[in-house]
Design a protein around this motif. Structure first.
Motif, PDB file in Angstrom:
ATOM      1  N   LEU A   1       0.835  -1.195   0.000  1.00 22.74           N
ATOM      2  CA  LEU A   1       0.000   0.000   0.000  1.00 22.74           C
ATOM      3  C   LEU A   1       0.875   1.253   0.000  1.00 22.74           C
ATOM      4  N   SER A   2       0.398   2.280  -0.649  1.00 25.51           N
ATOM      5  CA  SER A   2       1.162   3.531  -0.700  1.00 25.51           C
ATOM      6  C   SER A   2       1.088   4.242   0.654  1.00 25.51           C
ATOM      7  N   GLU A   3       2.057   5.122   0.890  1.00 21.38           N
ATOM      8  CA  GLU A   3       2.033   5.915   2.121  1.00 21.38           C
ATOM      9  C   GLU A   3       0.796   6.806   2.161  1.00 21.38           C
ATOM     10  N   GLU A   4       0.348   7.237   1.017  1.00 20.47           N
ATOM     11  CA  GLU A   4      -0.836   8.097   0.970  1.00 20.47           C
ATOM     12  C   GLU A   4      -2.043   7.380   1.569  1.00 20.47           C
ATOM     13  N   ILE A   5      -2.181   6.105   1.247  1.00 21.68           N
ATOM     14  CA  ILE A   5      -3.286   5.318   1.815  1.00 21.68           C
ATOM     15  C   ILE A   5      -3.121   5.194   3.323  1.00 21.68           C
ATOM     16  N   TRP A   6      -1.916   4.916   3.777  1.00 18.23           N
ATOM     17  CA  TRP A   6      -1.651   4.815   5.216  1.00 18.23           C
ATOM     18  C   TRP A   6      -1.985   6.113   5.935  1.00 18.23           C
ATOM     19  N   LEU A   7      -1.553   7.224   5.379  1.00 18.86           N
ATOM     20  CA  LEU A   7      -1.788   8.519   6.015  1.00 18.86           C
ATOM     21  C   LEU A   7      -3.283   8.831   6.086  1.00 18.86           C
ATOM     22  N   THR A   8      -4.003   8.503   5.013  1.00 14.07           N
ATOM     23  CA  THR A   8      -5.448   8.745   4.983  1.00 14.07           C
ATOM     24  C   THR A   8      -6.156   7.909   6.038  1.00 14.07           C
ATOM     25  N   LYS A   9      -5.796   6.628   6.110  1.00 16.69           N
ATOM     26  CA  LYS A   9      -6.432   5.734   7.081  1.00 16.69           C
ATOM     27  C   LYS A   9      -6.079   6.135   8.516  1.00 16.69           C
ATOM     28  N   LEU A  10      -4.834   6.522   8.749  1.00 19.10           N
ATOM     29  CA  LEU A  10      -4.433   6.917  10.102  1.00 19.10           C
ATOM     30  C   LEU A  10      -5.126   8.200  10.537  1.00 19.10           C
ATOM     31  N   ASP A  11      -5.349   9.109   9.593  1.00 19.96           N
ATOM     32  CA  ASP A  11      -6.111  10.319   9.923  1.00 19.96           C
ATOM     33  C   ASP A  11      -7.535   9.955  10.325  1.00 19.96           C
ATOM     34  N   ARG A  12      -8.112   8.999   9.615  1.00 22.01           N
ATOM     35  CA  ARG A  12      -9.455   8.538   9.968  1.00 22.01           C
ATOM     36  C   ARG A  12      -9.448   7.892  11.358  1.00 22.01           C
ATOM     37  N   LEU A  13      -8.460   7.074  11.619  1.00 21.15           N
ATOM     38  CA  LEU A  13      -8.378   6.405  12.921  1.00 21.15           C
ATOM     39  C   LEU A  13      -8.237   7.412  14.053  1.00 21.15           C
TER      40      LEU A  13
ATOM     41  N   SER B   1       8.334   7.332   5.878  1.00 15.99           N
ATOM     42  CA  SER B   1       8.646   8.747   6.083  1.00 15.99           C
ATOM     43  C   SER B   1       8.457   9.156   7.534  1.00 15.99           C
ATOM     44  N   GLU B   2       9.073  10.279   7.898  1.00 17.04           N
ATOM     45  CA  GLU B   2       8.903  10.815   9.242  1.00 17.04           C
ATOM     46  C   GLU B   2       7.447  11.223   9.468  1.00 17.04           C
ATOM     47  N   GLU B   3       6.790  11.675   8.400  1.00 16.76           N
ATOM     48  CA  GLU B   3       5.378  12.047   8.514  1.00 16.76           C
ATOM     49  C   GLU B   3       4.531  10.834   8.888  1.00 16.76           C
ATOM     50  N   LEU B   4       4.810   9.703   8.264  1.00 18.69           N
ATOM     51  CA  LEU B   4       4.064   8.489   8.570  1.00 18.69           C
ATOM     52  C   LEU B   4       4.345   8.029  10.002  1.00 18.69           C
ATOM     53  N   LYS B   5       5.614   8.068  10.397  1.00 21.18           N
ATOM     54  CA  LYS B   5       5.960   7.669  11.767  1.00 21.18           C
ATOM     55  C   LYS B   5       5.260   8.557  12.788  1.00 21.18           C
ATOM     56  N   ASP B   6       5.232   9.847  12.485  1.00 22.92           N
ATOM     57  CA  ASP B   6       4.588  10.783  13.403  1.00 22.92           C
ATOM     58  C   ASP B   6       3.092  10.508  13.497  1.00 22.92           C
ATOM     59  N   ARG B   7       2.462  10.189  12.375  1.00 21.59           N
ATOM     60  CA  ARG B   7       1.031   9.900  12.363  1.00 21.59           C
ATOM     61  C   ARG B   7       0.728   8.624  13.147  1.00 21.59           C
ATOM     62  N   LEU B   8       1.610   7.628  13.045  1.00 26.02           N
ATOM     63  CA  LEU B   8       1.450   6.387  13.811  1.00 26.02           C
ATOM     64  C   LEU B   8       1.550   6.647  15.311  1.00 26.02           C
ATOM     65  N   LYS B   9       2.506   7.495  15.691  1.00 32.15           N
ATOM     66  CA  LYS B   9       2.671   7.832  17.110  1.00 32.15           C
ATOM     67  C   LYS B   9       1.465   8.598  17.639  1.00 32.15           C
ATOM     68  N   GLN B  10       0.921   9.474  16.808  1.00 32.44           N
ATOM     69  CA  GLN B  10      -0.262  10.226  17.229  1.00 32.44           C
ATOM     70  C   GLN B  10      -1.421   9.277  17.519  1.00 32.44           C
ATOM     71  N   PHE B  11      -1.658   8.337  16.606  1.00 32.56           N
ATOM     72  CA  PHE B  11      -2.744   7.366  16.814  1.00 32.56           C
ATOM     73  C   PHE B  11      -2.470   6.525  18.054  1.00 32.56           C
ATOM     74  N   ASP B  12      -1.232   6.075  18.213  1.00 34.53           N
ATOM     75  CA  ASP B  12      -0.837   5.265  19.366  1.00 34.53           C
ATOM     76  C   ASP B  12      -1.146   6.009  20.670  1.00 34.53           C
ATOM     77  N   HIS B  13      -0.771   7.275  20.715  1.00 31.97           N
ATOM     78  CA  HIS B  13      -0.988   8.076  21.927  1.00 31.97           C
ATOM     79  C   HIS B  13      -2.471   8.352  22.152  1.00 31.97           C
ATOM     80  N   PHE B  14      -3.191   8.690  21.099  1.00 34.07           N
ATOM     81  CA  PHE B  14      -4.623   8.942  21.218  1.00 34.07           C
ATOM     82  C   PHE B  14      -5.334   7.731  21.818  1.00 34.07           C
TER      83      PHE B  14
END
Length: 301
Positions: A88-100, A228-241
């Motif tokens: 899957l592309s990073e774009e898909i990951w970022l979109t899904k993580l924003d939804r999560l 990317s650092e953006e993806l890692k940051d988005r994962l950490k945000q979801f983890d913390h939330f």
């Protein structure tokens, strides 16, 4: 698309399935138009609030938890796409993580419904009729965890001390963090709440843990060459939330209704809720490799 082209496409669709298109077209001619209430099953949905008392807020209490279960189902729907998808592309990951993150924000803010406005005395009267049922028994919550992270990350520090050198799946489940809510390992005593939960769901949890080996979100990220650092940051945000912010709001709400008058009431499931609900005790992290040693040490502060 012109009508002739549309009819031809429909014919080709059903012929490819080995079916007679004419039969389906005749059926469509007789079918009733769909309505919103039938499609959403509104009448059925609004009939599912079964209370045990006549206190008005109990119906709100039931609906709140039903909304929570639906939100968790939506989150699992998103997570499964990331878990089961290949390359899957990073774009898909970022979109899904924003939804999560948005779903989790809904869970966090919705606790205000429970904390503010519900009558303290009414709640503490009708809650006694709910024993031994508990929100602890939400299977959706456990399914989501198993899709997100490796099983070893669902064992807290005390649990890891009990694990053998080469733990099996059964060893991990024996020491999984959520069993601490109702299992006295010194006496072997288990609460009815936990026993019911294990009897109904543990086989399904174990089957899912096997199915997701190598496919958890944590492992999917590890399989990427250069996230990317953006993806890692988005994962950490979801983890913390999900694993810090939401449990802390839950703890605060429990504190409001179970301890705000210094009465130290027990949870309906019999857990030591003050300790069990705190992120520092659960120590649940979906992406531990993304967090520094200092961040891990201060988890839930």
């Amino acid at each position: 698309m012109e009508n002739k082209e549309l009819i031809k496409a429909i014919e080709e669709k059903y012929k490819s399935l080995g079916e007679n298109p004419e039969t389906y077209l005749k059926g469509l001619l007789q079918a009733k138009p769909i309505t919103y209430w039938d499609y959403i099953q509104v009448d059925t949905l609004l009939s599912l609030q079964k209370t045990r008392t006549d206190f008005k807020d109990e119906e709100i209490f039931v609906m709140y938890h039903q909304v929570t279960e639906l939100t968790l189902k939506m989150m699992i729907h998103e997570i499964k796409q990331l878990s089961e998808g290949e390359n899957l592309s990073e774009e898909i990951w970022l979109t899904k993580l924003d939804r999560l993150k948005r779903y989790t924000r809904m869970l966090i803010t919705s606790f205000d419904i429970m904390k503010d406005g519900m009558d303290y005395d009414d709640y503490n009267t009708f809650r006694s009729t709910l024993t031994p049922a508990s929100g602890f028994q939400s299977a959706s919550f456990r399914y989501l965890e198993l899709y997100c992270t490796k099983l070893e990350n669902l064992v807290n520090e005390r649990g890891r001390e009990r694990l053998p050198k080469n733990p099996t799946l059964d060893d991990y489940f024996e020491n999984i963090y959520w069993k601490d809510a109702g299992y006295d390992r010194k006496t072997g005593r288990m609460t009815l709440t936990l026993r019911q939960f294990i009897e109904k769901y543990e086989a399904d949890f174990k089957a899912l843990a096997k199915k997701t080996q190598g496919k958890t979100l944590e492992e999917r990220i590890a399989q990427m060459e250069n996230p990317s650092e953006e993806l890692k940051d988005r994962l950490k945000q979801f983890d913390h939330f999900y694993n810090v912010a939401w449990p802390m709001v839950h703890l605060d709400t429990a504190q409001h209704y179970l301890n705000s008058k210094g009465e130290s009431k027990t949870a309906t499931g019999g857990s030591e809720w003050k300790k069990y609900l705190h992120p520092k005790y659960q120590q649940r992290k979906f992406f531990p490799a993304l967090w520094s040693a200092e961040e891990i040490a201060n988890w839930g502060e």
